[in-house]
Each structure stands twice: as structure tokens, then as C-alpha cells.
Design a protein around this motif. Structure first.
Motif, PDB file in Angstrom:
ATOM      1  N   LEU A  30       0.825  -1.210   0.000  1.00 24.47           N
ATOM      2  CA  LEU A  30       0.000   0.000   0.000  1.00 24.47           C
ATOM      3  C   LEU A  30       0.859   1.260   0.000  1.00 24.47           C
ATOM      4  O   LEU A  30       0.488   2.277  -0.586  1.00 24.47           O
ATOM      5  CB  LEU A  30      -0.912   0.025   1.227  1.00 24.47           C
ATOM      6  N   ALA A  31       2.004   1.204   0.663  1.00 22.46           N
ATOM      7  CA  ALA A  31       2.861   2.380   0.796  1.00 22.46           C
ATOM      8  C   ALA A  31       3.484   2.792  -0.527  1.00 22.46           C
ATOM      9  O   ALA A  31       3.886   3.949  -0.683  1.00 22.46           O
ATOM     10  CB  ALA A  31       3.953   2.115   1.832  1.00 22.46           C
ATOM     11  N   ALA A  32       3.553   1.888  -1.468  1.00 24.55           N
ATOM     12  CA  ALA A  32       4.146   2.212  -2.768  1.00 24.55           C
ATOM     13  C   ALA A  32       3.414   3.379  -3.435  1.00 24.55           C
ATOM     14  O   ALA A  32       4.019   4.145  -4.165  1.00 24.55           O
ATOM     15  CB  ALA A  32       4.128   0.987  -3.678  1.00 24.55           C
ATOM     16  N   GLY A  33       2.140   3.547  -3.151  1.00 27.13           N
ATOM     17  CA  GLY A  33       1.374   4.627  -3.752  1.00 27.13           C
ATOM     18  C   GLY A  33       1.069   5.786  -2.817  1.00 27.13           C
ATOM     19  O   GLY A  33       0.360   6.713  -3.196  1.00 27.13           O
ATOM     20  N   ASP A  92     -11.924   9.493   9.593  1.00 29.17           N
ATOM     21  CA  ASP A  92     -12.190   8.538   8.529  1.00 29.17           C
ATOM     22  C   ASP A  92     -12.219   7.084   8.976  1.00 29.17           C
ATOM     23  O   ASP A  92     -12.802   6.243   8.297  1.00 29.17           O
ATOM     24  CB  ASP A  92     -11.131   8.676   7.418  1.00 29.17           C
ATOM     25  N   SER A  93     -11.590   6.759  10.077  1.00 37.56           N
ATOM     26  CA  SER A  93     -11.450   5.359  10.460  1.00 37.56           C
ATOM     27  C   SER A  93     -12.081   5.059  11.815  1.00 37.56           C
ATOM     28  O   SER A  93     -12.534   3.955  12.037  1.00 37.56           O
ATOM     29  CB  SER A  93      -9.964   4.979  10.473  1.00 37.56           C
ATOM     30  N   GLY A  94     -12.057   6.004  12.703  1.00 40.98           N
ATOM     31  CA  GLY A  94     -12.704   5.780  13.986  1.00 40.98           C
ATOM     32  C   GLY A  94     -12.017   6.475  15.133  1.00 40.98           C
ATOM     33  O   GLY A  94     -10.801   6.467  15.241  1.00 40.98           O
ATOM     34  N   GLU A 143      -1.342  -0.617  13.724  1.00 38.91           N
ATOM     35  CA  GLU A 143      -1.338   0.406  12.670  1.00 38.91           C
ATOM     36  C   GLU A 143      -1.214  -0.238  11.292  1.00 38.91           C
ATOM     37  O   GLU A 143      -1.963   0.095  10.381  1.00 38.91           O
ATOM     38  CB  GLU A 143      -0.175   1.387  12.873  1.00 38.91           C
ATOM     39  N   GLU A 144      -0.242  -1.133  11.147  1.00 43.48           N
ATOM     40  CA  GLU A 144       0.050  -1.700   9.826  1.00 43.48           C
ATOM     41  C   GLU A 144      -1.001  -2.713   9.379  1.00 43.48           C
ATOM     42  O   GLU A 144      -1.224  -2.871   8.175  1.00 43.48           O
ATOM     43  CB  GLU A 144       1.438  -2.338   9.819  1.00 43.48           C
ATOM     44  N   PRO A 149      -4.167   0.761   6.754  1.00 45.45           N
ATOM     45  CA  PRO A 149      -4.851   0.323   5.534  1.00 45.45           C
ATOM     46  C   PRO A 149      -6.278   0.875   5.443  1.00 45.45           C
ATOM     47  O   PRO A 149      -6.738   1.258   4.364  1.00 45.45           O
ATOM     48  CB  PRO A 149      -4.848  -1.205   5.637  1.00 45.45           C
ATOM     49  N   ASP A 150      -6.950   0.927   6.579  1.00 44.69           N
ATOM     50  CA  ASP A 150      -8.292   1.486   6.614  1.00 44.69           C
ATOM     51  C   ASP A 150      -8.270   2.959   6.208  1.00 44.69           C
ATOM     52  O   ASP A 150      -9.127   3.436   5.460  1.00 44.69           O
ATOM     53  CB  ASP A 150      -8.875   1.325   8.023  1.00 44.69           C
ATOM     54  N   LEU A 151      -7.261   3.671   6.663  1.00 43.49           N
ATOM     55  CA  LEU A 151      -7.126   5.085   6.314  1.00 43.49           C
ATOM     56  C   LEU A 151      -6.855   5.254   4.821  1.00 43.49           C
ATOM     57  O   LEU A 151      -7.442   6.126   4.169  1.00 43.49           O
ATOM     58  CB  LEU A 151      -6.010   5.723   7.141  1.00 43.49           C
ATOM     59  N   VAL A 152      -5.991   4.419   4.253  1.00 47.81           N
ATOM     60  CA  VAL A 152      -5.711   4.482   2.814  1.00 47.81           C
ATOM     61  C   VAL A 152      -7.005   4.279   2.027  1.00 47.81           C
ATOM     62  O   VAL A 152      -7.267   4.975   1.048  1.00 47.81           O
ATOM     63  CB  VAL A 152      -4.650   3.432   2.399  1.00 47.81           C
TER      64      VAL A 152
END
Length: 176
Positions: A30-33, A92-94, A143-144, A149-152
Motif C-alpha cells: 500500500l505504501a508504494a502509492g 475517517d477510520s474511527g 497500525e500496519e 490500511p483502513d485510512l488508505v
């Protein structure tokens, strides 16, 4: 380990090495983008490396220096997350995730301050270091594995642009 830590460990057991490794693989994809996310993952890796340096240092001076470097990195990382990432997580996530993250950061700072005042060659120092490391590993895993991921997934393009711009600036205030 404190009474509250024992209760927390019983309610939410720590992630296994395999679970942490799988979460890391996924978040790196996910971090690649996402520039902001790549910075966070790199900092997580640096933090893990600094724990290893503290653990493997052979003398008091080396252990003290490793803990000072660890405290600086963790503080800069925490301050940037608290100021920039967690408010977006809250929206956005909670709110529960954000509140838990703030609390975990605060407790880590307290425990690191205690560690700095201990005899670095004593068994109590080693136990405290292992305790802090375990708590930080679990926080990083949370977090990871889910929060980031939920935030992304849920953050708007505007929020992501904000994270990209401001995260590096905030981290630099403390670590550059």
C-alpha cells in the motif's frame, strides 16, 4: 509487567511474528502509492532497528546512546502521527483507534523516560526495554494491519494530499 498490562495481554494477545510480517508485507504494498505511508513504514523499521541496537549494545554507554536515539525517533514519529495522521484517522477510520493510539504513544514516552533513568546494565533495564519493545511492536502491528490500511481506503484525495504534505514537515520538526 503491571497488573493492567497483564489484563490487556489476556484480552488482546500480542501478534505473532508471522502476523506482524504479513501485515508489514501488505502495508509495504500500500505504501508504494502513498508517500506519507511509506515514511511511516520506514520509521517503524528504524524504530525496530533501534530497539535491536539497544538490546545488543555491550556496554552502558552504548545502551544509553541507543535509548536516546530510540527516544528521539519514537518521539518524532509519535508527534507527527499525533498532529497529522490521527486526526484524519479519527474522522475517517474511527475515534476509538485514534484515542487508543494517543494513549499508547503517551505510555511509551513515560516508559522510555523511566528506562533512561535506570542502570543500563541491570536486569530491570532489560526487562523494561523488552516490555516497551513488545508494546511498540503491538502498536505498530495494529497500525500496519488495520488502522493505516483502513485510512488508505477511506481517506479522501484531499486528506491524502494533506498527509503527504504535512507528515514529513511535522516529523522534521522533531528529528531533523
Amino acid at each position: 509487567m503491571s497488573f493492567l498490562d497483564k489484563i490487556a495481554a489476556a484480552v488482546t494477545p500480542a501478534a505473532t511474528d508471522d502476523q506482524r510480517a504479513e501485515a508489514r508485507r501488505k502495508i509495504q504494498g500500500l505504501a508504494a502509492g502513498e508517500e506519507w505511508l511509506a515514511m511511516i513504514v520506514q520509521q517503524h523499521e528504524r524504530i525496530e532497528s533501534l530497539f535491536d541496537q539497544a538490546r545488543t549494545a555491550h556496554d552502558a554507554a552504548g545502551r544509553r546512546e541507543a535509548v536516546r536515539a530510540l527516544a528521539k525517533e519514537l518521539t518524532g514519529h509519535a508527534m507527527a502521527e499525533e498532529a497529522i495522521v490521527y486526526p484524519v484517522v479519527s474522522e475517517d477510520s474511527g475515534k476509538t483507534h485514534a484515542a487508543m493510539a494517543y494513549e499508547e504513544h503517551a505510555m511509551t514516552k513515560v516508559q522510555l523516560a523511566k528506562l533512561e533513568r535506570m542502570d543500563p546494565m541491570g536486569e530491570e533495564w532489560r526487562e523494561k526495554l523488552d516490555h516497551v519493545c513488545s508494546a511498540v511492536q503491538q502498536h505498530i502491528y495494529q497500525e500496519e494491519d488495520s488502522w493505516l490500511p483502513d485510512l488508505v481506503e477511506k481517506a479522501s484525495a484531499e486528506d491524502k494530499a494533506f498527509l503527504n504534505q504535512r507528515y514529513a514537515q511535522e516529523y522534521a520538526r522533531y528529528c531533523d
